[in-house]
Structures are given as structure tokens and as C-alpha cells.
Design an enzyme around this catalytic site. Structure first.
Site, PDB file in Angstrom:
ATOM      1  N   GLU A  99     -14.426   9.473  -9.078  1.00 51.28           N
ATOM      2  CA  GLU A  99     -13.580   8.485  -9.758  1.00 51.28           C
ATOM      3  C   GLU A  99     -14.123   8.369 -11.170  1.00 51.28           C
ATOM      4  OE1 GLU A  99     -12.530   5.593 -11.670  1.00 51.28           O
ATOM      5  OE2 GLU A  99     -13.382   4.229 -10.182  1.00 51.28           O
TER       6      GLU A  99
ATOM      7  N   LYS B 119     -27.799   6.148  -5.301  1.00 55.52           N
ATOM      8  CA  LYS B 119     -28.440   5.805  -6.574  1.00 55.52           C
ATOM      9  C   LYS B 119     -27.501   4.925  -7.395  1.00 55.52           C
ATOM     10  CE  LYS B 119     -28.753   7.828 -10.675  1.00 55.52           C
ATOM     11  NZ  LYS B 119     -28.867   6.643 -11.536  1.00 55.52           N
TER      12      LYS B 119
ATOM     13  N   CYS C 205     -12.775   0.559 -15.582  1.00 56.07           N
ATOM     14  CA  CYS C 205     -11.999   1.803 -15.745  1.00 56.07           C
ATOM     15  C   CYS C 205     -10.503   1.544 -15.639  1.00 56.07           C
ATOM     16  CB  CYS C 205     -12.445   2.833 -14.718  1.00 56.07           C
ATOM     17  SG  CYS C 205     -12.449   2.190 -13.041  1.00 56.07           S
TER      18      CYS C 205
ATOM     19  N   GLU D  54     -11.876   7.314 -24.179  1.00 51.82           N
ATOM     20  CA  GLU D  54     -12.203   6.087 -23.452  1.00 51.82           C
ATOM     21  C   GLU D  54     -13.280   5.315 -24.219  1.00 51.82           C
ATOM     22  OE1 GLU D  54     -14.217   6.404 -19.611  1.00 51.82           O
ATOM     23  OE2 GLU D  54     -12.911   4.837 -18.834  1.00 51.82           O
TER      24      GLU D  54
HETATM   25  O1  TXE Z   1     -21.927   7.082 -17.253  1.00 53.69           O
HETATM   26  P1  TXE Z   1     -22.519   8.190 -16.320  1.00 53.69           P
HETATM   27  P2  TXE Z   1     -22.490   6.538 -18.642  1.00 53.69           P
HETATM   28  C1  TXE Z   1     -17.348   6.021 -18.737  1.00 53.69           C
HETATM   29  C2  TXE Z   1     -17.333   5.179 -20.009  1.00 53.69           C
HETATM   30  C3  TXE Z   1     -18.714   5.325 -20.533  1.00 53.69           C
HETATM   31  C4  TXE Z   1     -18.987   6.766 -20.172  1.00 53.69           C
HETATM   32  C5  TXE Z   1     -20.436   7.129 -20.084  1.00 53.69           C
HETATM   33  O2  TXE Z   1     -16.432   5.739 -20.930  1.00 53.69           O
HETATM   34  O3  TXE Z   1     -18.802   5.106 -21.900  1.00 53.69           O
HETATM   35  O4  TXE Z   1     -18.393   6.941 -18.913  1.00 53.69           O
HETATM   36  O5  TXE Z   1     -21.118   6.161 -19.329  1.00 53.69           O
HETATM   37  C6  TXE Z   1     -25.379   8.967 -12.911  1.00 53.69           C
HETATM   38  N1  TXE Z   1     -26.153  13.931 -11.816  1.00 53.69           N
HETATM   39  N2  TXE Z   1     -17.593   5.251 -17.526  1.00 53.69           N
HETATM   40  O6  TXE Z   1     -23.146   7.591 -19.437  1.00 53.69           O
HETATM   41  O7  TXE Z   1     -23.574   8.972 -16.982  1.00 53.69           O
HETATM   42  C7  TXE Z   1     -25.912   7.798 -13.723  1.00 53.69           C
HETATM   43  O8  TXE Z   1     -27.307   7.670 -13.547  1.00 53.69           O
HETATM   44  C8  TXE Z   1     -25.942  12.883 -11.009  1.00 53.69           C
HETATM   45  C9  TXE Z   1     -16.470   5.091 -16.655  1.00 53.69           C
HETATM   46  O9  TXE Z   1     -23.290   5.358 -18.355  1.00 53.69           O
HETATM   47  O10 TXE Z   1     -21.353   8.911 -15.769  1.00 53.69           O
HETATM   48  C10 TXE Z   1     -25.108   6.655 -13.124  1.00 53.69           C
HETATM   49  O11 TXE Z   1     -25.685   6.253 -11.888  1.00 53.69           O
HETATM   50  N3  TXE Z   1     -25.743  11.631 -11.442  1.00 53.69           N
HETATM   51  C11 TXE Z   1     -16.840   4.541 -15.369  1.00 53.69           C
HETATM   52  C12 TXE Z   1     -23.748   7.297 -12.874  1.00 53.69           C
HETATM   53  O12 TXE Z   1     -23.990   8.698 -12.862  1.00 53.69           O
HETATM   54  C13 TXE Z   1     -25.737  11.415 -12.757  1.00 53.69           C
HETATM   55  C14 TXE Z   1     -17.975   3.648 -15.241  1.00 53.69           C
HETATM   56  C15 TXE Z   1     -22.704   7.006 -13.931  1.00 53.69           C
HETATM   57  O13 TXE Z   1     -23.236   7.316 -15.195  1.00 53.69           O
HETATM   58  C16 TXE Z   1     -25.927  12.474 -13.675  1.00 53.69           C
HETATM   59  C17 TXE Z   1     -19.043   3.953 -16.170  1.00 53.69           C
HETATM   60  C18 TXE Z   1     -26.151  13.773 -13.145  1.00 53.69           C
HETATM   61  N4  TXE Z   1     -26.362  14.832 -13.929  1.00 53.69           N
HETATM   62  C19 TXE Z   1     -18.802   4.707 -17.288  1.00 53.69           C
HETATM   63  N5  TXE Z   1     -25.860  11.966 -14.921  1.00 53.69           N
HETATM   64  C20 TXE Z   1     -15.764   4.278 -14.357  1.00 53.69           C
HETATM   65  N6  TXE Z   1     -15.069   5.311 -13.910  1.00 53.69           N
HETATM   66  O14 TXE Z   1     -15.600   3.154 -13.909  1.00 53.69           O
HETATM   67  C21 TXE Z   1     -25.633  10.647 -14.799  1.00 53.69           C
HETATM   68  N7  TXE Z   1     -25.578  10.293 -13.490  1.00 53.69           N
END
Ligand code: TXE
Length: 479
Positions: free
Chosen positions: A248, A173, A282, A383
């Protein structure tokens, strides 16, 4: 343009026929819809993956390798189309998508297509006992890959390529905010002749579609990149099922600058490590610590360089800073700037929204530098994940190390110095999965990638990724 799920080599509407709007961040307008997939779509994807597994896991390494390399070549041949789609979906400058995102996605397939042919296993002779042990590296079965929106195709393929190279079948996904290039990848996989069902892509929200992948009892491993809060939640859901997890998560990385560094090189790279991809990487060095003797000079030079960056429409070749990915993320990043002064922060440059003529509803922010008085403020501890960095001076190496490590995250750290002994000392003591010395984001795909502390568990990259996507089984034969 509507996006469809990719299951068993075919494109499908979601079973519920429910859809989610997909926004173009450069103008804030809806430009298509994506499936709001449910548990039932995930189940169909799982069934396709499970059916393909007996064939794919027995496909020779040469054949798997050939198909992965073919996918890589097709991505390269479609560079322009993919880069345009990525830039439109994410808001990143087209120049960045062309130079980094799409080429690196292609490299992921080429690299793991080659790496799987070199992935050796161990054998141990039990001397004096007439026995030999050897280790089988067997694919896990059906695995889940969940990726974020900041480097959409690059991080999606960073998981999928090693997973399928190792003989697994995948339910994947992409982020619901940036689904487009994952959708286009389905066509490429078909053209490359990937066995149907090896890769299945379901689109939808994290809390429902993503959650259904994590909750699925027969999806045995989850590779996830995203926020720390989501990673924590996934770990809790997966724990009772003893799933293998690679997480990660976020970073709040120190960029430590000593007076003895190559100053011009440091300055150029620090502009990039602060603001590349609108600061939504990140690995960005979002906390800049500078040795006091050069601090005032650094501030003047850094501010001058950053003021010269062009905030512009992502499709323009000379744009340095494009749009932030979504309205909600834009509001989140802005709130840190709005609250900066109450945290004793002083805005040295930027700090404002940018309104582009013709794209007034786009999510544009000036690159922003905030001088902070202490490392304990929210600006230095949370962050922000946008075009916002902080800076403050330090006096000694010990103080720099203390500042760098005093944060809950531990993904990467950058160090600027020409002192070898200091380099060795600090590289040992920095709490981070990756330390860059006199460079930033230089990646060799053979090297381990991942973080410590709240930046996650597990390592991606090279053989580490192939180890994650396989089970080690020892066989002991007495003769
Ligand atoms: O990320 P999410 P978000 C950090 C950055 C950002 C914060 C939130 O600080 O502001 O995270 O971002 C899926 N079960 N990073 O809310 O929710 C979601 O659909 C399974 C750091 O956009 O973590 C997406 O595909 N999956 C980072 C993926 O998780 C779930 C990059 C990431 O989304 C889920 C992005 C669940 N319950 C944001 N809930 C990096 N490490 O590079 C969400 N998802």
C-alpha cells in the site's frame, strides 16, 4: 525512554548494542533511543516465529479469536497512555490519537478476531464425475509486516491482526521514526496471553532492519505500507524469492467538487480531508478540483475555514494541526511551498513555518492552499504528504475525470455531487482503489482497501486480508 526489541515474548537490547535517537517532533528534542537492529536480530525474531508456528497454526479459531479480542480490550483500557505516546512520538494532536488512531488499532484486533471465525472456504462438486473439490485456507508460516510513521499503531495493527488471526507468526517492524506504540503493544500482547513468538517486533532503520526482513528467504510474505520508491525496491528484492506481496503505497488523491453538492457538508469535510493528521494520510484529498461556477465562492470560504485552524502543541485539546513527523519530512514539505511560485502556483493561505513559544525547534507549518494553473506541475503530480493542498477549477465532467486520472497514483478519490447518474459514471471511471461520494475516510473494515497504478498492489481489509495471509490449497476427492 529506551525502546527494546520484542522477541519470543521478551524484551531485548539489539545484539550489536547500537542505538538510534528518537525525536519528539513537537520540540525537536531527542527523548529516547531505539535499537539499530541488524540481520542477527531479525534472525532471532524469525527463529522465535518459526518455533511458535506449529502451536499457533493449530490453535483453535475460538482461542485465537479470544486472544485477539482481549488485546483489543486492553488497548481500549489503555487508551490514554497509548494516545499520549502516539502524539508525543508522531506530533499528531492528542485529540486525533484518542479519537482515531488508538480506537482503530483496537478495532483491528476485534474485527479480525471475529472475522477469522466467519472466514469460509469454497467447495465445488464436479457433477457427473463423482468428485468433490474443497479449498483449504492454510496460514503461510512466518510473514513480515512493515509499517510507516503517519498512523503508527493503526497501520501496524492493520497488518498484524489479520496475519495472526489467520494462524501466521509475524516478524514486524514499525517505522524508526515512530516506534513507541509498537513497543508498548508487546506488553499488551503478553498480558492478553498471546503465545510467545507469535508476534516479534524488531526496531531499526528501513535500509538495514527492514531490508533484512524482506531479504529473509523463509519469510514468505511481506505486507508493507509506505512510500512508492520503497515499495518498488521491496518488490525487486522479493521477486526472485516469489514472496507474496501486499504493497500500500502513496496517493495524490483528487477531491472533485460539483456545484450541485451539499455545500456546507462538502466544505467541512474538505477541511478535514485536506489537513487531518497534518495532511500526512495517504488518503488525503490533496488535489482539489472545483466546478468553475462555484470556484470563486469556494476559494473564499475554504480559505476562511483553513485560516481558523489552530496550529498548536499536540498535547493541547484544541489543536487542529500539530507538528510534522520529522525534521527531514518538514524540510521536504517546505521545499514544495518554497518552489510553488516558480511553478506558477499562487499561495492562497498559509505557506509559512510556525514558531510556538517554548517549542521553537518543533516542526510546525501553517495549513497551506496553493492555486495552480495546470495539473501537470510537480505540486499536483508528486506526493507532498503534508498540510499542503492545491486547487483549480474545471468546466465539465469529462475535464474533471481527465484531471483526476492524470497522475501516476490511484489510491482514493472523493466526489461531491447529488447527481446519481454522474456518480455512477465517475465512480466507474475514476482510477482509484477507493471512491468516496459525499464523504471522506468513512471506513468499514469489511471493505477492500488498497490502490491501483503507483499506489500499490493487493488489497487489505476484511476477507481480502485473510486471503492474503493464507495459501489456498485445493483438494479434489474422487469417490
Ligand atoms: O517512507 P518509507 P518514508 C510516502 C510519503 C513520504 C514518502 C517517504 O510521500 O514522504 O513516502 O516516506 C521501511 N526495506 N509515505 O521515507 O521509507 C521504513 O523503515 C524494508 C506514504 O518515511 O517507505 C518504514 O518502516 N523496509 C505512506 C517503512 O518502510 C524499508 C506512509 C515506510 O518507510 C526499507 C508513509 C527497505 N529497503 C510515507 N526502506 C502511506 N502509504 O501511507 C524503508 N523501509
Amino acid at each position: 525512554m529506551n525502546i527494546l526489541n520484542y522477541i519470543n515474548g521478551n524484551f531485548h537490547n539489539p545484539i550489536s548494542n547500537e542505538w538510534i535517537d528518537n525525536y519528539n517532533p513537537s520540540n525537536g528534542e531527542v527523548y529516547g533511543q531505539i535499537p539499530n537492529s541488524t540481520k542477527d536480530d531479525v534472525e532471532n525474531a524469525y527463529i522465535a516465529a518459526k518455533s511458535a508456528f506449529p502451536i499457533w497454526s493449530k490453535t483453535t479459531l475460538e482461542e485465537r479469536s479470544r486472544i485477539l479480542i482481549k488485546i483489543s480490550e486492553l488497548l481500549e483500557a489503555n487508551l490514554q497512555r497509548f494516545a499520549e505516546a502516539e502524539s508525543k512520538d508522531n506530533g499528531k494532536p492528542i485529540s486525533l490519537a484518542k479519537a482515531v488512531d488508538i480506537p482503530r488499532a483496537a478495532s483491528n484486533f476485534r474485527f479480525f478476531g471475529n472475522a477469522i471465525t466467519q472466514f469460509a472456504s469454497e467447495s465445488h462438486e464436479s457433477v457427473g464425475q463423482n468428485a468433490i473439490n474443497y479449498t483449504l485456507r492454510q496460514p503461510i508460516g512466518v510473514v513480515g509486516c512493515i509499517s510507516p510513521w503517519n498512523l503508527p499503531l493503526y497501520l501496524f495493527t492493520w497488518k498484524i491482526a489479520p496475519a495472526i488471526a489467520a494462524g501466521n507468526c509475524v516478524v514486524a517492524k514499525p517505522s524508526e521514526v515512530t516506534p513507541m506504540t509498537a513497543y508498548l503493544l508487546g506488553e499488551i500482547c503478553n498480558e492478553a496471553g498471546l503465545t510467545k513468538g507469535v508476534l516479534n517486533i524488531v526496531h531499526g532503520l528501513g535500509g538495514s532492519t527492514g531490508q533484512a526482513i524482506v531479504e529473509h528467504p523463509d519469510i514468505k510474505a511481506i505486507s508493507f505500507t509506505g512510500g512508492t520508491a520503497t515499495g518498488t525496491h521491496i518488490a525487486k528484492v522479493a521477486a526472485p524469492m516469489f514472496k507474496k506481496l501486499s504493497l500500500e503505497l502513496g496517493g495524490k488523491n483528487p477531491n472533485i467538487i460539483f456545484a450541485d453538492c451539499d455545500y456546507d457538508d462538502m466544505l467541512e469535510t474538505t477541511v478535514r480531508s485536506s489537513f487531518a493528521n497534518q495532511g500526512q494520510i495517504c488518503l488525503c484529498g490533496s488535489r482539489i478540483f472545483v466546478e468553475a461556477s462555484i470556484y470563486d465562492k469556494f476559494k473564499i470560504d475554504f480559505v476562511a475555514k483553513v485560516k481558523a485552524l489552530k496550529v498548536g502543541h499536540p498535547s493541547e485539546d484544541d489543536t487542529n494541526i500539530g507538528a510534522l513527523v520529522s525534521k527531514s519530512h518538514f524540510e521536504k514539505v517546505k521545499s514544495y511551498i518554497t518552489n510553488a511560485e516558480s511553478e506558477a502556483g499562487k499561495i492562497l493561505c498559509g505557506g509559512n513555518e510556525v514558531t510556538l513559544k517554548g517549542y521553537e525547534k518543533g516542526y510546525y507549518l501553517q495549513p497551506t492552499i496553493i492555486e495552480v494553473k495546470s495539473n501537470s506541475c510537480k505540486l499536483n503530480q508528486e506526493e507532498i504528504f503534508g498540510p499542503v493542498v492545491t486547487t483549480m477549477p474545471f468546466e465539465t465532467e469529462e475535464e474533471a475525470l481527465e484531471l483526476a486520472n492524470n497522475v501516476k497514483y490511484g489510491l482514493s478519490a472523493t466526489l461531491w455531487t447529488n447527481n446519481l447518474k454522474r456518480t455512477m459514471r465517475m465512480s466507474n471511471d475514476l482510477q482509484a482503489g477507493i471512491v468516496w461520494v459525499n464523504t471522506w475516510m468513512m471506513r468499514d473494515l469489511r471493505t477492500p482497501f488498497g490502490g491501483v497504478k503507483a499506489s500499490g498492489v493487493g488489497r487489505e481489509g476484511g476477507f481480502e486480508a485473510l486471503r492474503f495471509f493464507t495459501e489456498a490449497k485445493n483438494v479434489c476427492i474422487k469417490y
